[in-house]
Design a protein around this motif. Sequence first.
Motif, PDB file in Angstrom:
ATOM      1  N   VAL A 288       0.921  -1.279  -0.013  1.00 39.39           N
ATOM      2  CA  VAL A 288      -0.052  -0.087  -0.088  1.00 39.39           C
ATOM      3  C   VAL A 288       0.754   1.338   0.126  1.00 39.39           C
ATOM      4  CG1 VAL A 288      -1.625   1.229   1.244  1.00 39.39           C
ATOM      5  CG2 VAL A 288      -2.098  -1.155   1.005  1.00 39.39           C
ATOM      6  N   VAL A 289       2.172   1.349   0.488  1.00 40.44           N
ATOM      7  CA  VAL A 289       2.780   2.131   0.686  1.00 40.44           C
ATOM      8  C   VAL A 289       3.645   2.549  -0.763  1.00 40.44           C
ATOM      9  CG1 VAL A 289       4.951   3.459   2.066  1.00 40.44           C
ATOM     10  CG2 VAL A 289       3.352   1.740   3.137  1.00 40.44           C
ATOM     11  N   LEU A 290       3.232   3.673  -1.342  1.00 39.50           N
ATOM     12  CA  LEU A 290       3.753   3.988  -2.568  1.00 39.50           C
ATOM     13  C   LEU A 290       5.241   4.494  -2.169  1.00 39.50           C
ATOM     14  CD1 LEU A 290       0.708   5.612  -4.305  1.00 39.50           C
ATOM     15  CD2 LEU A 290       1.520   3.409  -4.479  1.00 39.50           C
ATOM     16  N   GLU A 291       5.501   5.258  -1.403  1.00 36.75           N
ATOM     17  CA  GLU A 291       6.796   5.892  -1.348  1.00 36.75           C
ATOM     18  C   GLU A 291       6.794   6.474   0.336  1.00 36.75           C
ATOM     19  OE1 GLU A 291       9.292  10.096  -2.090  1.00 36.75           O
ATOM     20  OE2 GLU A 291       7.407   9.734  -3.277  1.00 36.75           O
ATOM     21  N   PRO A 292       7.707   5.532   0.656  1.00 32.35           N
ATOM     22  CA  PRO A 292       7.941   5.573   2.516  1.00 32.35           C
ATOM     23  C   PRO A 292       8.371   7.071   2.681  1.00 32.35           C
ATOM     24  CG  PRO A 292       9.276   3.800   1.557  1.00 32.35           C
ATOM     25  CD  PRO A 292       8.850   4.684   0.196  1.00 32.35           C
ATOM     26  N   PRO A 293       8.074   7.602   3.905  1.00 28.24           N
ATOM     27  CA  PRO A 293       8.125   9.169   4.241  1.00 28.24           C
ATOM     28  C   PRO A 293       9.691   9.180   4.385  1.00 28.24           C
ATOM     29  CG  PRO A 293       6.647   8.202   5.644  1.00 28.24           C
ATOM     30  CD  PRO A 293       7.063   6.939   4.647  1.00 28.24           C
TER      31      PRO A 293
END
Length: 171
Positions: A38-43
């Motif tokens: 689900v995470v497109l780009e980790p913070p």
Amino acid sequence: MPGWVAGLSTASAWVSDDRTFQRRHPLWRAMTKALPAVVLEPPSRRKVARDLRFYMFYMGRQVIEIFDCEMRLRPHYSPEASRMALAIAASQKITGDKAAAAAVAAQVGAAPQAGSAGDHAPARHDTDFDDVAKGDLEREGARMPGVAGAFSESVLVSHTLTRLQLAPANA
């Protein structure tokens, strides 16, 4: 109105947003651990520290990713988790939004366990999942801190998860 008043208002809003972001973070972390796709780009701490726009971007993404996880976990939601959480809440005289948040948090807590245990539940429509925000991300973002707080702090959730784990043994 002096310019510093507008700056104070902006700073106050940022602090409030940051608290909300931090409060939702344990829920986001647990859900994205269960569903990392689900995470497109980790913070990136470096990007966020450099530019407030990235922070605002990640705040919005956090809401969307939690909501996406909820939607993907929905087939594993158990009506029993909601019933147990609400019964425990009632026995402790907890009602309203706090009880509802605890019921959702219990669903969220139980669903990854069911999925990792190999319970491949078919899509169901009897899981007490109520999209109270009706797709409105602002309302969803406002609802999530209560669910996140219940998820990470409420004894109702831990009691519900414990009872759910014991239920098959007692059956």
